[in-house]
Design an enzyme around this catalytic site. Structure first.
Site, PDB file in Angstrom:
ATOM      1  N   GLN A 156       0.838  -1.200   0.000  1.00  0.00           N
ATOM      2  CA  GLN A 156       0.000   0.000   0.000  1.00  0.00           C
ATOM      3  C   GLN A 156       0.877   1.257   0.000  1.00  0.00           C
ATOM      4  O   GLN A 156       1.867   1.300   0.723  1.00  0.00           O
ATOM      5  CB  GLN A 156      -0.899   0.006   1.238  1.00  0.00           C
ATOM      6  N   MET A 285      -1.050  -3.665   8.926  1.00  0.00           N
ATOM      7  CA  MET A 285      -1.503  -3.671   7.540  1.00  0.00           C
ATOM      8  C   MET A 285      -2.450  -4.847   7.380  1.00  0.00           C
ATOM      9  O   MET A 285      -2.099  -5.994   7.678  1.00  0.00           O
ATOM     10  CB  MET A 285      -0.323  -3.784   6.576  1.00  0.00           C
ATOM     11  N   GLU A 286      -3.644  -4.544   6.866  1.00  0.00           N
ATOM     12  CA  GLU A 286      -4.773  -5.457   6.912  1.00  0.00           C
ATOM     13  C   GLU A 286      -4.777  -6.516   5.831  1.00  0.00           C
ATOM     14  O   GLU A 286      -5.837  -6.877   5.290  1.00  0.00           O
ATOM     15  CB  GLU A 286      -6.060  -4.637   6.824  1.00  0.00           C
ATOM     16  N   ASN A 287      -3.632  -7.050   5.456  1.00  0.00           N
ATOM     17  CA  ASN A 287      -3.590  -8.053   4.401  1.00  0.00           C
ATOM     18  C   ASN A 287      -4.554  -9.197   4.724  1.00  0.00           C
ATOM     19  O   ASN A 287      -4.519  -9.743   5.828  1.00  0.00           O
ATOM     20  CB  ASN A 287      -2.163  -8.588   4.261  1.00  0.00           C
ATOM     21  N   HIS A 310      -8.696  -2.663  14.719  1.00  0.00           N
ATOM     22  CA  HIS A 310      -8.710  -1.835  13.510  1.00  0.00           C
ATOM     23  C   HIS A 310      -8.440  -2.685  12.273  1.00  0.00           C
ATOM     24  O   HIS A 310      -9.175  -2.610  11.277  1.00  0.00           O
ATOM     25  CB  HIS A 310      -7.658  -0.732  13.637  1.00  0.00           C
ATOM     26  N   GLU A 311      -7.393  -3.505  12.332  1.00  0.00           N
ATOM     27  CA  GLU A 311      -7.050  -4.326  11.161  1.00  0.00           C
ATOM     28  C   GLU A 311      -8.127  -5.367  10.891  1.00  0.00           C
ATOM     29  O   GLU A 311      -8.417  -5.694   9.730  1.00  0.00           O
ATOM     30  CB  GLU A 311      -5.677  -4.981  11.344  1.00  0.00           C
ATOM     31  N   HIS A 314     -10.941  -3.897   8.970  1.00  0.00           N
ATOM     32  CA  HIS A 314     -10.644  -3.780   7.543  1.00  0.00           C
ATOM     33  C   HIS A 314     -11.127  -4.995   6.745  1.00  0.00           C
ATOM     34  O   HIS A 314     -11.256  -4.917   5.515  1.00  0.00           O
ATOM     35  CB  HIS A 314      -9.138  -3.612   7.324  1.00  0.00           C
ATOM     36  N   GLU A 333     -10.564   4.014   5.470  1.00  0.00           N
ATOM     37  CA  GLU A 333     -10.124   4.229   6.848  1.00  0.00           C
ATOM     38  C   GLU A 333     -11.183   4.839   7.760  1.00  0.00           C
ATOM     39  O   GLU A 333     -11.240   4.505   8.946  1.00  0.00           O
ATOM     40  CB  GLU A 333      -8.862   5.095   6.862  1.00  0.00           C
ATOM     41  N   ASP A 390       0.256   8.397  -0.789  1.00  0.00           N
ATOM     42  CA  ASP A 390       0.579   8.435   0.640  1.00  0.00           C
ATOM     43  C   ASP A 390       0.240   9.789   1.259  1.00  0.00           C
ATOM     44  O   ASP A 390       0.036   9.889   2.470  1.00  0.00           O
ATOM     45  CB  ASP A 390       2.066   8.137   0.866  1.00  0.00           C
ATOM     46  N   TYR A 398      -8.785   9.104   8.368  1.00  0.00           N
ATOM     47  CA  TYR A 398      -9.113   8.259   9.517  1.00  0.00           C
ATOM     48  C   TYR A 398     -10.123   8.943  10.446  1.00  0.00           C
ATOM     49  O   TYR A 398     -11.217   8.413  10.694  1.00  0.00           O
ATOM     50  CB  TYR A 398      -7.847   7.945  10.311  1.00  0.00           C
TER      51      TYR A 398
END
Length: 618
Positions: A156, A285-287, A310-311, A314, A333, A390, A398
């Site tokens: 990302q 990171m929400e992979n 949080h993740e 996602h 987000e 970015d 957020y």
């Protein structure tokens, strides 16, 4: 009767003919977006077969990316590529012509591949280079166990193209299979179905059967082990950290169950977390199926595990329903922060959720102040054409996104809002959505349905925060603020008051020091609570920021700040501290530390700090 039979036979033949005709029309209609060269309305990838070898000696990945494609009578298909060496390209198993267009510093190159209208598969043989931004190769001394090397990817927003040639746009979804060869003493894991033990030969096979956006394709390789928490949750970590990680994240199954009660079935079967070395640039990171997480959340008391919530959130907002472009990032987000707070409230109570929300609200105020000269950057819907996406990954997406949704919930009522959100996730599952499509869905399925007026477009398309905003109240934080005021007045503090404070209360305490607090007062607090040596990374970070702001140098704080910046690569933490140095005319001090620390940071972090400090590594 005979005419009827002839007509029926003709219809059967026509249907059979249609069924045998090659599918050449692209079903999805993609929108123009500025961060990918791909033209998916002409030809689009739908499935990836990845076969790669990870070489730690050369720090290079080599292999082949093969794609099934949907082709709309196109003569070429365009992939995104950056800092890759393209060795060979095939279309349906036959060598074909390809070219790399002019290099763009942000986007890389357009990889143009000649195809025919009937082409169904393309294959690209390639290797990464020492400029590949998504990869971080770590020496053994940069890991927790300090025995074996480590590799992880971070795709990302638009970095997947630096380790896989791909149509690198969030609106393109694809399934994937992968075969990854690594040294036999190491294990490979991906955002897919994962092994639980090492293989003997170092070859691992992966399958992601749900379609995901390219930025969610992720790989980690290291000397790691797995420990299950439930039949669908568990943790990976280096061996020396495995028990601590397991204990810290032991509520993961409860989190998944709470999330499902709110907004429906978890769609990815497995929810695991891998804790990476400290250079990982994000909190998490929400992979899909395998969240990547920073070790800075391992506090020993579960106090920072809102990151896991949080993740997990996602898995619905972001992974299941994805922003179509990076201009729509708030859809990812803002929804996730809202969902995170609901999970935390369900598990730990409203007080804790409101404390987290208040901290986010303070972050938002700081962000708004920072954008006072560029107010358009405080809109939810952005225009990032010509910029690095970015730039939009900040508190606006957020925390303003969250505040919008919280205000909306309070306006329509929680029960109505929960029904709406659950239907939103279900109706748009495994698809991408633009801000405009969301507004239409919101109007039709919530506001008009309940005959409610709401200034949606002001929230989304105008700078700043509208007046009709949710007011986030925390009684515990009000008590903390009184404690700060009393200390400033008396230079003393009752330790019994702070005995039951959560880390969130400590963070709020430190962040609310007045500008005129003296270094002598900082020393009183440090002597009383030893904040300079806090084991909680969040408390340590805000304390170091305030130490710089108030010119406090006692109790080994300078050495601890330097050690923290050299060890930790989490962009939010280190950028906060470097920003404090810069804001206090101490850029020279920051640069001296940064030169020592930079090799431990991922490119995501170095890009930010290079620009902040005006550092040129060449």
């Amino acid at each position: 009767m005979k005419k009827t039979l002839l007509l029926f036979a003709s219809l059967v033949l026509l249907f059979a003919s249609c069924q045998n005709t090659p599918k050449t029309a692209v079903i999805n209609h993609y929108i123009e977006e500025p961060h990918s060269f791909s033209q998916p309305n002409k030809a689009v990838v739908t499935h990836l077969d990845l076969d790669i070898k990870v070489d730690f000696e050369t720090e290079i990945i080599t292999g082949t990316a093969s794609y099934l494609i949907t082709n709309n009578n196109a003569s070429e298909i365009i992939l995104d590529s950056k800092f890759l060496e393209i060795e060979n390209v095939q279309a349906d198993g036959i060598d074909t012509n390809f070219s790399l267009d002019t290099f763009d510093q942000q986007l890389g190159n357009a990889l143009k591949i000649a195809i025919k209208p009937e082409t169904k598969r393309i294959s690209v043989s390639y290797k990464t280079t020492n400029k590949t931004e998504a990869l971080q190769w770590l020496k053994p001394q940069q890991t927790a166990d300090k025995e074996q090397p480590f590799l992880f990817t971070q795709g990302q927003a638009i970095l997947t193209r630096t380790w896989i040639p791909i149509q690198d746009s969030p609106q393109i979804r694809l399934t994937y299979n992968a075969t990854v060869s690594v040294p036999a003493q190491l294990m490979a894991v991906m955002s897919a179905e994962n092994p639980k033990e090492k293989t003997e030969n170092g070859v691992y096979s992966f399958k992601m059967k749900q379609p995901i956006s390219p930025y969610l394709i992720a790989l980690a390789v290291g000397d790691i082990a797995y420990k299950p928490i439930s039949n669908r949750t568990g943790v990976y970590a280096e061996k020396s950290m495995l028990e601590a990680v397991y204990n810290e994240f032991s509520d993961m199954e409860n989190m998944v169950a709470s999330a499902e009660k709110l907004y429906g079935t978890y769609a990815w079967e497995q929810f695991d977390v891998i804790v990476l070395p400290p250079s990982f640039p994000f909190g998490g990171m929400e992979n899909p199926r395998l969240t990547f997480a920073t070790p800075t959340v391992i506090a020993g008391d579960k106090s920072l595990t809102s990151l896991v919530a949080h993740e997990l959130a996602h898995s619905w907002s972001g992974n299941l329903v994805t922003n179509a472009t990076w201009d729509d990032f708030w859809l990812n987000e803002g929804f996730t922060v809202y969902f995170e707070m609901r999970i935390m409230e369900a598990l730990y109570g409203k007080d804790r959720a409101n404390m987290l929300a208040r901290i986010g609200r303070q972050d938002l105020e700081e962000e708004l102040a920072g954008f006072k000269d560029t107010p358009n950057d405080t809109k939810l819907k952005l225009n990032l054409d010509g910029r690095n996406p970015d730039d939009g990954m900040n508190s606006i997406a957020y925390d303003k996104g969250y505040l919008f949704l919280r205000t909306l919930e309070e306006t329509v009522g929680r029960e109505n809002f929960d029904v709406f959100l659950k239907n939103y996730f279900n109706s748009n599952a495994f698809s991408t959505i633009t801000t405009e499509k969301f507004i239409t869905y919101l109007n039709e399925n919530l506001l008009e349905k309940h005959q409610i007026s709401f200034n949606t477009e002001a929230w989304i398309y105008e700078p700043g925060i509208p007046e009709n905003q949710s007011i986030i109240v925390s009684d515990k934080f009000e008590q903390v603020e009184k404690t700060v005021a009393e200390f400033v007045k008396t230079n003393s503090i009752d330790k019994t008051i702070t005995k039951t404070w959560t880390p969130q209360e400590w963070v709020h305490f430190v962040r609310n020091f007045p500008e005129d607090m003296s270094a002598a007062q900082m020393k009183i607090l440090d002597n009383t609570f030893d904040l300079t040596h806090s084991k909680n990374s969040y408390i340590a970070m805000v304390w170091y920021e305030q130490s710089i702001n108030h010119d406090y140098h006692s109790n080994d704080v300078d050495a601890q700040i330097e050690a923290f910046l050299i060890k930790v690569g989490r962009r939010w933490y280190v950028s906060t501290i470097y920003k404090a140095f810069k804001g206090n005319n101490k850029t020279d001090v920051a640069l001296e530390i940064y030169k020592k620390a930079r090799e431990n940071y991922h490119s995501v972090t170095t890009n930010t700090i290079d620009a902040m400090l005006g550092y040129n590594p060449e």
